[in-house]
Design a protein around this motif. Structure first.
Motif, mmCIF file in Angstrom:
data_model
loop_
_atom_site.group_PDB
_atom_site.id
_atom_site.type_symbol
_atom_site.label_atom_id
_atom_site.label_comp_id
_atom_site.label_asym_id
_atom_site.label_seq_id
_atom_site.Cartn_x
_atom_site.Cartn_y
_atom_site.Cartn_z
ATOM 1 N N TYR A 295 88.672 7.428 60.374
ATOM 2 C CA TYR A 295 90.020 7.421 60.978
ATOM 3 C C TYR A 295 89.926 7.617 62.476
ATOM 4 C CZ TYR A 295 94.431 8.241 63.359
ATOM 5 O OH TYR A 295 95.298 8.099 64.240
ATOM 6 N N ILE A 296 90.444 6.541 63.264
ATOM 7 C CA ILE A 296 90.425 6.471 64.678
ATOM 8 C C ILE A 296 91.654 6.338 65.447
ATOM 9 C CG2 ILE A 296 87.925 6.034 64.825
ATOM 10 C CD1 ILE A 296 89.067 3.103 65.807
ATOM 11 N N ASP A 297 92.267 6.925 66.269
ATOM 12 C CA ASP A 297 93.353 6.924 67.020
ATOM 13 C C ASP A 297 93.147 5.689 67.799
ATOM 14 O OD1 ASP A 297 94.725 9.378 66.368
ATOM 15 O OD2 ASP A 297 94.319 10.320 68.460
ATOM 16 N N SER B 225 105.717 10.246 60.684
ATOM 17 C CA SER B 225 105.149 8.950 59.778
ATOM 18 C C SER B 225 103.856 8.754 60.091
ATOM 19 C CB SER B 225 106.075 8.095 59.852
ATOM 20 O OG SER B 225 107.322 8.351 59.530
ATOM 21 N N GLN B 226 103.444 8.539 61.586
ATOM 22 C CA GLN B 226 102.100 8.183 61.829
ATOM 23 C C GLN B 226 101.125 9.434 61.362
ATOM 24 O OE1 GLN B 226 99.642 9.354 64.106
ATOM 25 N NE2 GLN B 226 98.410 7.683 63.920
ATOM 26 N N ARG B 227 101.501 10.635 61.488
ATOM 27 C CA ARG B 227 100.424 11.666 61.116
ATOM 28 C C ARG B 227 100.414 11.803 59.559
ATOM 29 N NH1 ARG B 227 100.725 11.488 65.849
ATOM 30 N NH2 ARG B 227 100.846 13.171 67.323
ATOM 31 N N ASP B 228 101.089 11.370 59.027
ATOM 32 C CA ASP B 228 100.998 11.232 57.299
ATOM 33 C C ASP B 228 99.844 10.258 57.105
ATOM 34 O OD1 ASP B 228 101.494 10.938 54.608
ATOM 35 O OD2 ASP B 228 102.774 9.222 54.833
ATOM 36 N N LEU B 229 99.781 9.078 57.888
ATOM 37 C CA LEU B 229 98.921 8.122 57.532
ATOM 38 C C LEU B 229 97.450 8.562 57.978
ATOM 39 C CD1 LEU B 229 100.798 4.752 58.546
ATOM 40 C CD2 LEU B 229 99.990 5.532 56.154
ATOM 41 N N LYS B 230 97.707 8.929 59.089
ATOM 42 C CA LYS B 230 96.422 9.442 59.663
ATOM 43 C C LYS B 230 95.525 10.729 58.970
ATOM 44 C CE LYS B 230 94.738 12.404 63.878
ATOM 45 N NZ LYS B 230 95.198 12.871 65.268
ATOM 46 N N ILE B 231 96.538 11.612 58.362
ATOM 47 C CA ILE B 231 95.964 12.877 57.776
ATOM 48 C C ILE B 231 95.651 12.467 56.347
ATOM 49 C CG2 ILE B 231 96.501 15.056 57.157
ATOM 50 C CD1 ILE B 231 98.085 15.511 59.551
ATOM 51 N N PRO C 67 89.562 24.907 69.083
ATOM 52 C CA PRO C 67 90.413 24.084 68.559
ATOM 53 C C PRO C 67 89.641 22.825 68.283
ATOM 54 C CG PRO C 67 90.962 24.143 70.554
ATOM 55 C CD PRO C 67 89.734 25.153 70.591
ATOM 56 N N HIS C 68 90.119 21.947 67.554
ATOM 57 C CA HIS C 68 89.581 20.606 67.051
ATOM 58 C C HIS C 68 90.266 19.496 67.912
ATOM 59 C CE1 HIS C 68 87.817 23.052 63.886
ATOM 60 N NE2 HIS C 68 86.988 21.924 63.872
ATOM 61 N N TRP C 69 89.346 18.184 68.266
ATOM 62 C CA TRP C 69 90.115 17.055 68.837
ATOM 63 C C TRP C 69 89.979 15.999 67.467
ATOM 64 C CZ3 TRP C 69 87.398 12.190 69.556
ATOM 65 C CH2 TRP C 69 88.309 11.164 70.394
ATOM 66 N N ASN C 70 91.345 15.684 67.244
ATOM 67 C CA ASN C 70 91.548 15.057 65.951
ATOM 68 C C ASN C 70 91.403 13.384 66.200
ATOM 69 O OD1 ASN C 70 91.447 17.314 64.491
ATOM 70 N ND2 ASN C 70 93.392 17.601 65.143
ATOM 71 N N GLY C 71 90.896 12.988 67.476
ATOM 72 C CA GLY C 71 90.877 11.472 67.369
ATOM 73 C C GLY C 71 90.222 10.479 66.704
ATOM 74 N N ILE C 72 88.968 11.326 65.887
ATOM 75 C CA ILE C 72 88.212 10.666 65.118
ATOM 76 C C ILE C 72 88.112 11.586 64.031
ATOM 77 C CG2 ILE C 72 86.151 9.559 64.580
ATOM 78 C CD1 ILE C 72 85.826 9.175 67.488
ATOM 79 N N LEU C 73 88.254 11.154 62.778
ATOM 80 C CA LEU C 73 88.007 11.793 61.379
ATOM 81 C C LEU C 73 87.307 11.181 60.688
ATOM 82 C CD1 LEU C 73 92.006 12.760 60.892
ATOM 83 C CD2 LEU C 73 89.888 14.220 61.972
ATOM 84 N N ALA C 74 86.287 11.847 60.108
ATOM 85 C CA ALA C 74 85.333 11.182 59.166
ATOM 86 C C ALA C 74 85.506 11.830 57.814
ATOM 87 C CB ALA C 74 83.799 11.139 59.581
ATOM 88 N N ARG C 75 85.877 11.147 56.610
ATOM 89 C CA ARG C 75 85.898 11.937 55.407
ATOM 90 C C ARG C 75 85.170 11.217 54.356
ATOM 91 N NH1 ARG C 75 92.334 11.897 55.458
ATOM 92 N NH2 ARG C 75 91.990 11.024 57.677
ATOM 93 N N ARG C 76 84.863 12.007 53.318
ATOM 94 C CA ARG C 76 84.373 11.591 51.948
ATOM 95 C C ARG C 76 85.567 11.916 50.914
ATOM 96 N NH1 ARG C 76 79.873 13.495 52.059
ATOM 97 N NH2 ARG C 76 78.578 11.425 52.810
#
Length: 338
Positions: free
Chosen positions: A81-83, A61-67, A153-162
């Motif tokens: 997005y930031i962890d 459920s948290q990954r849903d909001l994150k992704i 691999p990628h570290w997904n603690g911070i995601l910037a998106r348009r």
């Protein structure tokens, strides 16, 4: 018109304490925390209550909001997005300016892991997800996307998106894989980025500490909520598959070495045959030479015998004075000539 921006995080199931962000005020954009905790308060985050997508699976459920974000984020054209365990060290607006320069989606490479497949090993070793599910994912990826398993691999603690169709499509694929396979999103990130066709930018960034962030910060995390039972719930398929791949690779190497050895042996055999043929030819020539020399020696012995017979004959002795005269005559002719 300037892009409308926001920073957001998601905190569900009482997993950890919410960390305030010291740069929230100077960033000049909303900091939004999605949570299911009605008692949660913060001086830097705008708290928004949500219903978890999967009430019995808070991690996904948290990954849903994150992704995929939340419907209420549709008013923003750019988001960061930031962890919760990430602390920003500079203005989020400045980070978005830098990270989204020339791309619609930006994430950092993993700074201490070399291959996606290494992440699978770590997840299983640390008990972060069900081993059978992780191993099944690895087997499927090995069949469908073997090259991606060898990518950084990628570290997904911070995601910037348009906001864009490609970003939305990629995020949907990513979350589909999180639902179908492991809840650890780093295992499916590279596959989703490839399949979704997003305009991706991968940053080289120290995951622990950079001019933009620090990670992890103390959040009084209830680590046991993020792990699964250490009990083995299925066969170690990943190890079996990995062993099969390594065996296949070794077999390929062995076949190659065998082919090279056979080729070398064939070459050596040909060279040996040539040398043996040359040696046989030389031996035959030597035999012929010895036979010829034997014949010549016999002829020479015969000639010597004939010569001795001639010298011992009466006619040879009788003609000796004539030979001496002829010899003297030839000697005078030579002297007259000179």
């Amino acid at each position: 018109m300037p892009a409308k921006r926001a920073v957001y995080t998601a905190l569900l199931g009482g997993y950890e304490r919410l960390n305030d962000q010291a740069v929230a005020e100077e960033s000049g954009i909303p900091f939004i925390c999605f949570t299911d905790d009605p008692e949660l308060k913060s001086d830097t985050w705008e708290i928004r209550l949500v219903e978890p997508l999967l009430p019995l699976d808070m991690v996904r459920s948290q990954r849903d909001l994150k992704i995929r974000g939340h419907d209420s984020l549709s008013e923003f054209s750019e988001t960061l997005y930031i962890d919760n365990s990430v602390a920003l060290k500079r203005s989020a607006s400045d980070i978005l300016d830098d990270w989204l320069d020339g791309s619609d989606f930006t994430v950092a490479h993993h700074s201490y892991r070399d291959r996606v497949i290494d992440e699978f090993d770590e997840v299983v070793a640390l008990g972060y997800d069900d081993g059978a599910r992780v191993n099944e994912q690895l087997i499927h990826y090995s069949e469908l996307y073997p090259d991606i398993l060898l990518e950084r691999p990628h570290w997904n603690g911070i995601l910037a998106r348009r906001s864009s169709a490609a970003v939305s499509r990629t995020m949907d694929i990513w979350f589909d894989h999180v639902l179908r396979y492991s809840r650890r999103d780093q295992l499916s990130a590279n596959v989703a980025f490839s399949l979704g066709g997003v305009q991706l930018r991968s940053l080289e960034l120290d995951n622990w500490l950079s001019p933009s962030h620090a990670w992890p910060v103390e959040a009084q995390r209830k680590a046991h909520l993020g792990k699964v039972s250490r009990r083995k719930v299925g066969p170690l398929l990943a190890e079996i598959a990995r062993a099969e791949r390594e065996t296949a690779a070794l077999r390929t190497s062995l076949d190659q070495l065998t082919a090279e050895a056979n080729e070398t042996n064939a070459l050596h055999a040909a060279q040996v045959s040539e040398l043996e043929a040359a040696l046989e030819g030389a031996r035959l020539l030597a035999e012929e030479e010895r036979s010829r020399r034997t014949v010549l020696e016999k002829d020479l012995i015969g000639y010597i015998g004939q010569l001795e017979d001639l010298r011992n004959s009466t006619s040879w002795r009788l003609t000796a004075p004539i030979r001496r005269v002829l010899q003297a005559s030839r000697t005078r002719e030579k002297e007259d000539t000179h």
